[in-house]
Design a protein around this motif. Sequence first.
Motif, short mmCIF file in Angstrom:
data_model
loop_
_atom_site.label_atom_id
_atom_site.label_comp_id
_atom_site.label_asym_id
_atom_site.label_seq_id
_atom_site.Cartn_x
_atom_site.Cartn_y
_atom_site.Cartn_z
N UNK A 39 0.13 -7.52 -5.58
CA UNK A 39 0.48 -6.47 -4.60
C UNK A 39 -0.67 -6.15 -3.66
N UNK B 91 0.84 -1.20 0.00
CA UNK B 91 0.00 0.00 0.00
C UNK B 91 0.87 1.26 0.00
N UNK C 91 -6.76 11.07 -3.71
CA UNK C 91 -7.20 10.92 -2.32
C UNK C 91 -8.43 10.01 -2.19
N UNK D 96 -5.95 -5.44 1.47
CA UNK D 96 -5.28 -4.28 2.08
C UNK D 96 -4.55 -3.49 0.99
N UNK D 97 -5.33 -2.72 0.25
CA UNK D 97 -4.75 -1.93 -0.82
C UNK D 97 -5.72 -0.80 -1.15
N UNK D 98 -5.22 0.21 -1.85
CA UNK D 98 -6.07 1.32 -2.25
C UNK D 98 -6.57 1.06 -3.67
N UNK D 99 -7.87 1.01 -3.84
CA UNK D 99 -8.45 0.77 -5.16
C UNK D 99 -9.05 2.06 -5.71
N UNK D 100 -8.69 2.42 -6.91
CA UNK D 100 -9.40 3.54 -7.54
C UNK D 100 -10.01 3.05 -8.84
N UNK E 188 -7.27 3.34 -11.84
CA UNK E 188 -5.92 2.76 -11.72
C UNK E 188 -5.99 1.23 -11.75
N UNK F 182 -1.53 5.78 3.69
CA UNK F 182 -2.14 6.07 2.39
C UNK F 182 -2.79 7.46 2.38
N UNK F 183 -3.89 7.64 3.11
CA UNK F 183 -4.62 8.93 3.04
C UNK F 183 -3.76 10.09 3.54
N UNK G 295 -3.37 1.95 7.74
CA UNK G 295 -3.47 2.21 6.31
C UNK G 295 -3.87 3.66 6.03
N UNK G 296 -4.71 4.22 6.90
CA UNK G 296 -5.09 5.63 6.76
C UNK G 296 -3.85 6.51 6.90
N UNK H 60 -4.95 -2.56 -10.94
CA UNK H 60 -4.44 -3.19 -9.73
C UNK H 60 -3.90 -4.57 -10.09
N UNK I 143 0.74 3.96 -3.02
CA UNK I 143 0.43 5.36 -2.74
C UNK I 143 1.43 6.29 -3.43
#
Lengths: 255, 255
Positions: B121, A194, A211, B108-112, B115, B167-168, B163-164, B117, A198
Amino acid sequence: MISVVILGAGNVATHLFKALQNSKEVIVKQWYSRNLNHISSFKNNVNITDDLKQLDEADVYILAVSDDAVAEVSSQLPFDNRLVVHTSGSVNIHDLDKKHKRGVFYPLQSFSKDAKIDFENVPICIETIEKPCYHTLKAIAISLGSPTKKVNSSQRGVLHLAAVFVNNFTNQLYRVAHEITESEGAEFDLLKPLILETALKVQDHSPYMAQTGPAKRNDKKTIKNHLKLLSNEHHKDIYKLLTESIQITHGRKKL
Amino acid sequence: MISVVILGAGNVATHLFKALQNSKEVIVKQWYSRNLNHISSFKNNVNITDDLKQLDEADVYILAVSDDAVAEVSSQLPFDNRLVVHTSGSVNIHDLDKKHKRGVFYPLQSFSKDAKIDFENVPICIETIEKPCYHTLKAIAISLGSPTKKVNSSQRGVLHLAAVFVNNFTNQLYRVAHEITESEGAEFDLLKPLILETALKVQDHSPYMAQTGPAKRNDKKTIKNHLKLLSNEHHKDIYKLLTESIQITHGRKKL
C-alpha cells in the motif's frame, strides 16, 4: 415479528428497505412515496402506495423523508398513538407530531444510490420517549446487524455536525487534492492508499496522536513552498486555515 | 542481489530497513545514523555506523534523512559516481550533490513509529537522471511489493502538497470532530465507520461524485444550525470555508 412501513424514496429509505428484505425479525408491510414512480420497481416485493390514507397498520412507521418534511408528514398520518420515527441527524424528536409515540432511528453513515452498504458498519443512534419503543427500535437495528447507541436529540445534532466534518469536508479535501494533482499532470490515484491509511489510522489511534506533517512540525520552509505551489486562492485559504488549526491543536501557536 | 546502505534513523528509514529484511533481491549492508543510539537495537541484524567515512561500498545509498539534511549529507559522502537517492516528497533531485548518480525513491504514504506498514500500500515515486538507475530503484520497490510510478521533481512536489490535504488536513478534520463530540458528551467512536466509508468511497468514485451533505444541497437551514452549534470560532471558520469550497465545486456559488 416487527412490522414496519417505510415512508420516503431516498437513499436511506431504499437501503433500509433492501436490508430489511433479508431480516427474519422484521417485515416491511408497505412502502409509501408521494411519487409512486420512485418505488414502482419494487412493487413485486412489497405493497407500495402514494396515499397516506391507505397506510397499513404496523408496529413502526419509519419516516425516511427530507428533514423539512418530517413534521408535516408526521402530522398528516391518519392515525395516532403508534410508533412513528424519523431517520434524520438534525431533526429534533419533538418535531414529530405529538399524537404519535415518537422515536428517532438515525443511521450514522453516508448513503449513496449506487454504493452498497453493509449495515454492520452503520451505527444506529436511537432516541425514544417511551422505553418499550426503544426496545422495538433496538430490535430492528440488531436485525440489520447494526451497532446501536442511545443518543438524545442534542447529542445527535452534534454527531451530525461532526459527520459533516469527517465526511463532506474530508471528501472536499480529496476533491482539492484531485484538482491540484490533475491540473499539474500528477496522478490522484497515487494518493488513494494514503487516503485509506489516514482513515484506518484513526480507527485505533486518536487523531491527535496520528497527526504528522509540516504544520505539526512547524516546518516553515515546506509550508512556504506549498503556498507558493497553490495557484488557486481558495485552496491557499484552506491550506492556511487548516495549518493554523493543526498548530493550535499541537501548541505551535497561541490562540 | 542489490546491496543497499540506509542513512537516517527516522520512520521511513526504520520501516524501509524492516521491510527489506524480508527481501530476497535486496540486502541492506549497512545502516548509518549520526546518533548510533537510534539504531543500536538493530546491531545484531545489520552493520551499523555513525561515521560517514566508514560507509561500505554498495549499489544504492538511501538517504532517509530530514529534507534539510539531504544536500549536506549527500555532499559529505566520501565517494562519487555511485547511486545516491533521497526519500523526500519535496526535495528536488538536483539538491543531491552532483558528484553522485542521483535518484529519488519517495514512498507516498504516512509512516508512524508504532503503526505497521504493508508496502503493498505504499506507491513508490521514482525519479532518476540515468535509466539504469531507474531500473535499480524499480527493482527495490518491486522487491518490497510496492507499486511504482515514474514521477519528476515537479510532479512529486505537487503530490506531496496534495498528500498534506488528504492526510494532515483530513486528520485535523477528524480532530475537530473529536473535539466537537467529546465536548458535547457525544461519542467520537460512532463516527469511525463513516470515516472509513468516506475513504473507501473515493477508491472507486471521484470525490466530485462522492460528495453529499448540506453544503452540496445548499441546505441553508442546516448550515445555519451547524454554525450556531459551533462555539469555537476557529471551527466555525473551517466550517464556512469548506462549505464555500464545496459550493464552488458544485456550482452553488460563483467565484
